[in-house]
Write a protein that holds these residues in place. Structure first.
Motif, PDB file in Angstrom:
ATOM      1  N   GLY A  42      21.243 -83.614  -9.523  1.00 30.86           N
ATOM      2  CA  GLY A  42      22.435 -83.142 -10.215  1.00 30.86           C
ATOM      3  C   GLY A  42      23.328 -82.342  -9.296  1.00 30.86           C
ATOM      4  N   ALA A  43      24.525 -82.039  -9.780  1.00 31.98           N
ATOM      5  CA  ALA A  43      25.484 -81.236  -9.028  1.00 31.98           C
ATOM      6  C   ALA A  43      25.941 -80.069  -9.897  1.00 31.98           C
ATOM      7  CB  ALA A  43      26.692 -82.074  -8.605  1.00 31.98           C
ATOM      8  N   TRP A  44      26.050 -78.898  -9.290  1.00 28.54           N
ATOM      9  CA  TRP A  44      26.578 -77.725  -9.993  1.00 28.54           C
ATOM     10  C   TRP A  44      28.035 -77.539  -9.607  1.00 28.54           C
ATOM     11  CZ3 TRP A  44      26.293 -74.737 -13.953  1.00 28.54           C
ATOM     12  CH2 TRP A  44      27.045 -73.549 -13.995  1.00 28.54           C
ATOM     13  N   LEU A  45      28.914 -77.486 -10.624  1.00 29.11           N
ATOM     14  CA  LEU A  45      30.332 -77.204 -10.423  1.00 29.11           C
ATOM     15  C   LEU A  45      30.604 -75.811 -10.949  1.00 29.11           C
ATOM     16  CD1 LEU A  45      31.816 -80.608 -11.679  1.00 29.11           C
ATOM     17  CD2 LEU A  45      31.283 -79.942  -9.314  1.00 29.11           C
ATOM     18  N   ASP A  46      30.921 -74.898 -10.059  1.00 27.17           N
ATOM     19  CA  ASP A  46      31.179 -73.522 -10.454  1.00 27.17           C
ATOM     20  C   ASP A  46      32.574 -73.411 -11.079  1.00 27.17           C
ATOM     21  OD1 ASP A  46      29.448 -70.991  -9.955  1.00 27.17           O
ATOM     22  OD2 ASP A  46      31.499 -70.312  -9.672  1.00 27.17           O
ATOM     23  N   ALA A  47      32.983 -72.198 -11.405  1.00 26.80           N
ATOM     24  CA  ALA A  47      34.312 -71.973 -11.996  1.00 26.80           C
ATOM     25  C   ALA A  47      35.363 -72.107 -10.892  1.00 26.80           C
ATOM     26  CB  ALA A  47      34.375 -70.602 -12.649  1.00 26.80           C
TER      27      ALA A  47
END
Length: 391
Positions: A42-47
């Motif tokens: 998976g990939a984490w997209l921050d703010a």
């Protein structure tokens, strides 16, 4: 000469369609395909701007982590403090689960649990490069498997703009060009840089854009790429440099004009013409398949042959020739020596080989180009001359 306050009253809001949801979905699908290809779960997209790029969701960075987990398969998982959940749901454009955490709970364990429990191929997490270090280190401790940078997979998509993105940027650039023309027409002897800057911000707002930034420099201050820490007052014969940008649907405009207030001296005309020639050479070098470094080299060659430089030495060009433009004011691709990324259709970037002569003046002509199948095109027509830049 026209009063700037009178000009402001003539501006009306412009508009352009937002990025459609179908395109957002396509972006997520492409990101998921890259995750599966690279064997990442998976990939984490921050703010960050990348969160907006993939989901249409715009959140402000804070000390509380919130953003979206994009698994290699399935819908995004939006992570938010519980008390922000009602507002978050009103902002969502792409459906997905909302995972909440209370103030006394560990949000990183929550993200890791959602990732580890996802029924998707691969292992580990690709991390948005805009994720703050304090969040990144916590995720590295919590997640099973390797944590890598998502920058290559994000850049691969974001640096190639779609027709919808090009249309938004074009509208924003047209608006900023109109503001530039208004500034040129409204200058008067004795006007301050702060008054001009205030007008630029107000004009962008009147046109329906969120003001992004403005830099106004007169006289010797034009020699310094990021200006000087004090205001100046305009005098006859001053070089004028106005750099500005606005935001429309998250996308940025960026345009700089340099010209002379009054009649240029032979020296001012020499420097302006040389900057103009360097910008034109860089544009001519922007060809499909050419490396970004070739565009920088073309501009630097013109200046070097005229005795400026070498390299980044001043008098000369002390910084890269350009930067990508999109949801960030500075993003890939960077037009700089050593960047061998080949130009391809959809890439947007500035061409601004600023000529700096410290203690005297500087000239920066900044325009944004975008690549088509047939080569580079300008969003706005470049400047014409040091005394009549908009003719």
């Amino acid at each position: 000469m026209t009063d700037l306050h009178k000009i402001l009253g003539t501006f009306r809001p412009i508009s352009a369609p937002e990025i459609p949801e179908a395109e957002l979905r396509t972006r997520i699908v492409a990101l998921q395909a890259r995750l599966r290809r690279d064997g990442v779960k998976g990939a984490w997209l921050d703010a960050s701007s990348s969160l907006r790029y993939f989901t249409g969701l715009s959140l402000g960075l804070s000390e509380r982590i919130h953003g979206a987990l994009v698994p290699a398969e399935g819908q995004p998982v939006y992570v938010t403090p519980t008390f922000e959940e009602p507002k978050l749901r009103t902002l969502l454009r792409i459906p997905g689960e909302v995972a909440m955490w209370e103030e006394d709970e560990d949000p990183f364990a929550l993200i890791a649990a959602r990732l580890n429990g996802a029924q998707t191929p691969g292992a580990g997490l690709a991390l948005d490069p805009a994720t703050p270090f304090v969040f990144a280190t916590a995720l590295m401790r919590a997640v099973d498997g390797p944590v890598i940078s998502a920058q290559p997979m994000i850049v691969a998509q974001r640096q190639v703009k779609s027709p919808a993105e090009i249309a938004i940027i074009q509208t924003a650039m047209d608006a900023s060009l109109a503001v530039q023309k208004a500034v040129h027409g409204g200058l008067r002897k004795g006007i301050s840089t702060t008054e001009v800057a205030g007008f630029v911000d107000a004009a962008h707002a009147a046109l329906g854009l969120k003001p992004l930034f403005v830099a106004v420099q007169f006289g010797e201050a034009t020699a310094y790429p990021h200006g000087v820490p004090h205001a100046q007052t305009l005098a006859e014969g001053d070089m004028v440099l106005v750099d500005m940008g606005g935001i429309l649907h998250g996308y940025r405009s960026d345009i700089t004009r340099s010209y002379v207030f009054g009649t240029p001296t032979p020296r001012q005309r020499q420097l302006w013409d040389l900057e103009h020639a360097a910008q034109a050479a860089a544009f001519a070098a922007a060809r499909i398949g050419a490396p970004c470094s070739a565009v920088d080299a073309a501009a630097r060659r013109v200046l070097g042959e005229a005795g400026f430089g070498p390299g980044y030495a001043v008098p000369g060009l002390p910084h890269r020739t350009g930067h990508g433009l999109g949801l960030d004011i500075h993003e890939e691709p960077y037009i700089v020596a050593g960047n061998d990324t080949p130009l391809e259709p959809g890439m947007c970037f500035s061409i601004e080989p600023m000529l700096c002569v410290y203690g005297e003046c500087g000239v920066r002509l900044e325009d944004i180009a975008f690549m088509t199948e047939n080569g580079a095109r300008w969003f706005c027509r470049p400047a014409a001359s040091p005394e009549a830049p908009f003719e």
